[in-house]
Scaffold this motif. Structure first.
Motif, PDB file in Angstrom:
ATOM      1  N   ILE A   1       0.815  -1.214   0.000  1.00  0.00           N
ATOM      2  CA  ILE A   1       0.000   0.000   0.000  1.00  0.00           C
ATOM      3  C   ILE A   1       0.852   1.270   0.000  1.00  0.00           C
ATOM      4  O   ILE A   1       0.312   2.376  -0.137  1.00  0.00           O
TER       5      ILE A   1
ATOM      6  N   PHE B   1       0.092  -0.801  -5.118  1.00  0.00           N
ATOM      7  CA  PHE B   1      -0.859  -1.859  -4.773  1.00  0.00           C
ATOM      8  C   PHE B   1      -0.479  -3.194  -5.416  1.00  0.00           C
ATOM      9  O   PHE B   1      -1.336  -3.965  -5.841  1.00  0.00           O
TER      10      PHE B   1
ATOM     11  N   SER C   1      -5.103   3.495   0.308  1.00  0.00           N
ATOM     12  CA  SER C   1      -4.134   3.864   1.340  1.00  0.00           C
ATOM     13  C   SER C   1      -4.056   5.372   1.389  1.00  0.00           C
ATOM     14  O   SER C   1      -4.415   6.070   0.431  1.00  0.00           O
TER      15      SER C   1
ATOM     16  N   ALA D   1      -3.957   1.719   5.585  1.00  0.00           N
ATOM     17  CA  ALA D   1      -4.894   1.205   4.593  1.00  0.00           C
ATOM     18  C   ALA D   1      -6.263   1.848   4.706  1.00  0.00           C
ATOM     19  O   ALA D   1      -7.160   1.529   3.935  1.00  0.00           O
TER      20      ALA D   1
END
Length: 715
Positions: A55, A143, A184, A220
């Protein structure tokens, strides 16, 4: 450990893709952070990961126009904080003359807690003038699934959305092919002078003799505004949680051995770092960065290493694995009814079945180990309530051993992957080149591994013992099955001319006569006769196996031997610890203390933190062991090794059913004169055991005994 989607060849080859030895790891639950020694993330093997998704992939700090000069960095002994101390290079002119190098102290201090990274940048001016300090961060979130980070190519990816910012925080979004939107957020306590979707620029006025703090959070979920209160409150919570995990069970101290104590403390802290408190109880995740997830085999062995000190890990592992026991056949997952999980993952690629590891069962040994650990846990704790709760799972596991584990009906547990996506080798040595004949040829399947038969022997015996206590009428049959396995191993694996056991049998029933450390695991289960155990121990302690830093996975001189390989000549601390414990089972003590001393010496060269593995080169005076560049660090069963070896050296066995602790011919490694085991609990009773060297013997003195507990010493 290899789940088939990473390069596991030689150390030299692995170094070409970038080593892990300089990366620093922090972890909490299913979130972990891996950064370089400056604290930067550069999009290689590093990043902030949550549930197997990266993230935050880039986070690089510059001071002026350059990376600051590093003074020192590292992770605290309790594994909560990473701190990097840096200083400035000459700063560019800002309306006057530039600040010279070395007048600013810039400290980066961070921790991971509650699914986010907390960071404090403390800037201190030690110069004789006020300074305008330009500070910048380049950042990004890709990601990427953890398997992508490890090198697995994907033909398609989901949709990355344009980041947004509100002047103080940047939010990243990605919609995966699994239709899950992952987000995130990166936030700063002060609004940057300039903030884009990939860069934050600050200009701080820093008076001489003063300090300023900048707080940063990334997680997150949507970010709150970072500030000193949030930093302090969450730092206290993270440290207290780690302290609770470290203080579970009994403790070990060597009163006059500060370096040995440092090893014990670091190992206990690494176990605590990797242990996640799940709804089913504590579970030691395998290791960072690649294996920060529940693994079946690793969790069982790590819990077994700690069992005599802290049975709560075994309870948590057994309960978790029982709830994920397979109930149907799946070739893709290598699953069959009754089989125990090998690995679980939470990322996009696992959800889409691009890799089989969302819930994967391709470990031939895990089911046997699960049953054997249940038996060991019951003896250690007397907790038959848990055994009754797990009894259907234990019976189902033995039915898997009988109906599926033995695919050809020869009485031995074997494996052959059911789909090309699965692991080709499914024991603990699971790299593609780890199982072979004496001439280096790879065997045809199905393959019956030596150590797995030992685990099966231990499992059948455990079921027989537990069955008797629970008055299950099948107990006698299970005992007979254990004896049948023992006889088959002695007949089919033993090589009289080599005075050793073959590493495996191939699909035609022919022995793979390579000489490997697998035989040490067989000793751990107590299967061999005393005469053969003595012969195996003699070879394991000889120069072909002993590197001076532990026991190699493969004997020197064997086909495919390579001290830089993953499994064919390297040293794995957990492998050495099981072999050492196996020797102790047959009464060996002096050699056990000697090998423990060698592993201690290796730990000293690795800053008291044993890696997953290291190279198996011979020890030379004045030189340290050679690191394996992509070894996971920390690794749970490497950290647990010292505790299993100490139990073996001290000769401690615990029988909660008779409320007895037996200490048989204890010994200590050279240089360690005293060792105390504190708060060793058996049921409601507890005791401290003080070991001390007197002349050529080590004696034990029980202290602070509470409750009904017998201490038996033997020689």
């Amino acid at each position: 450990m290899d789940d088939g989607y990473s390069v596991q060849t030689t150390a030299a080859e692995s170094a070409e893709v970038g080593g892990l030895d300089n990366l620093q790891a922090l972890k909490d639950a299913d979130t972990f952070l891996v950064a370089d020694s400056w604290g930067d993330l550069k999009g290689g093997a590093d990043g902030l990961f949550d549930h197997d998704t990266r993230i935050l992939s880039r986070f690089v700090m510059t001071v002026g126009l350059a990376r600051p000069s590093k003074l020192s960095s590292g992770v605290s002994r309790d594994n909560v904080f990473f701190t990097a101390h840096t200083t400035n290079r000459p700063l560019p002119p800002m309306g006057g003359r530039s600040a010279p190098a070395g007048v600013l102290h810039i400290e980066r201090r961070r921790f991971v807690w509650d699914r986010r990274m907390f960071e404090r940048i403390r800037m201190s001016n030690h110069g004789i003038e006020d300074v305008l300090l330009p500070l910048a961060f380049d950042f990004g979130a890709d990601f990427a699934d953890i398997f992508q980070v490890r090198g697995t190519l994907r033909e398609k990816r989901g949709t990355g959305h344009a980041p947004t910012n509100d002047g103080r925080r940047v939010t990243f979004r990605y919609t995966g092919l699994d239709a899950v939107e992952r987000t995130s957020c990166l936030a700063f306590s002060e609004p940057p002078a300039r903030l884009t979707t990939n860069r934050a620029e600050f200009m701080f006025s820093l008076p001489m003799g003063k300090s300023l703090d900048l707080f940063i959070e990334c997680g997150a979920e949507v970010c709150a505004t970072p500030d000193v209160r949030r930093w302090r409150e969450n730092a206290v919570a993270a440290r207290l949680a780690m302290r609770r995990r470290r203080r579970r069970g009994a403790s070990l101290r060597g009163p006059r051995s500060p370096r040995f104590n440092a090893w014990l403390d670091q190992s206990r802290a690494d176990i605590a770092l990797l242990t996640t408190d799940l709804p089913t109880g504590p579970y030691p995740y395998a290791g960072t960065p690649w294996f920060s997830t529940p693994f079946g085999r690793d969790g069982i062995i790590s819990a077994w290493q700690m069992l005599w000190l802290d049975p709560s890990l075994a309870k948590g592992v057994l309960t978790y694995l029982a709830r994920r026991q397979a109930t149907e056949i799946s070739a893709f997952q290598d699953a069959q009814p009754g089989k125990i999980m090998h690995e679980t993952r939470g990322g996009e690629m696992s959800a889409l079945h691009e890799v089989p590891f969302g819930l994967y069962y391709g470990g031939v040994d895990t089911t046997c180990l699960f049953v054997a650990l249940a038996g060991a846990y019951a003896r250690r704790t007397g907790d038959l309530d848990l055994i009754r709760e797990l009894w259907p799972n234990l019976v189902a596991a033995t039915e898997w051993m009988r109906d599926y584990g033995d695919s050809n009906g020869d009485g031995l547990i074997d494996y052959q992957r059911a789909a090309e996506t699965g692991l080709s080798n499914q024991g603990w040595k699971d790299s593609e080149d780890s199982i072979f004949h004496a001439d280096g040829r790879f065997p045809k399947g199905p393959i019956a591994l030596l150590e797995v038969q030992g685990y099966a022997y231990a499992a059948w015996n455990a079921m027989a013992e537990l069955g008797e206590r629970l008055t299950d009428g099948r107990a006698k049959a299970w005992h007979l099955h254990a004896e049948e396995v023992r006889q088959l191993v002695e007949e089919r694996f033993w090589m009289e001319d080599q005075q050793f056991y073959a590493i495996a049998l191939d699909g035609d029933g022919n022995p793979c006569e390579a000489i490997g450390s697998n035989a040490g695991h067989l000793l751990f289960t107590g299967l061999p006769t005393a005469r053969r155990a003595e012969a195996v121990s003699r070879r394991l302690l000889g120069a072909e196996f002993r590197s001076g830093w532990g026991i190699r996975t493969l004997a020197r001189g064997q086909a495919r031997f390579n001290p830089m390989s993953y499994h064919n000549g390297s040293v794995w601390p957990h492998d050495t610890s099981l072999g050492v414990a196996g020797m102790a089972h047959y009464g060996e003590r002096d050699a056990v203390a000697m090998i423990l001393g060698e592993i201690y010496a290796a730990a000293s060269h690795f800053n008291m933190r044993l890696p997953e593995l290291f190279c198996g080169f011979e020890r030379h005076a004045g030189e340290g062991p050679i690191a394996y560049p992509v070894a996971c660090l920390p690794q749970a069963w490497a950290a647990g090794s010292v505790f299993l070896m100490l139990q073996a050296a001290l000769g401690i066995t615990i029988d909660a059913f008779t409320r007895t602790i037996t200490v048989n011919a204890p010994t200590l490694p050279d240089g360690i004169e005293r060792l105390t085991v504190s708060r060793l609990q058996v049921g409601e009773a507890s005791v401290d055991l003080a070991f001390q060297r007197l002349g050529d013997q080590v004696v034990v003195m029980p202290r602070n005994r509470v409750g009904d507990l017998r201490i038996v010493t033997t020689r």
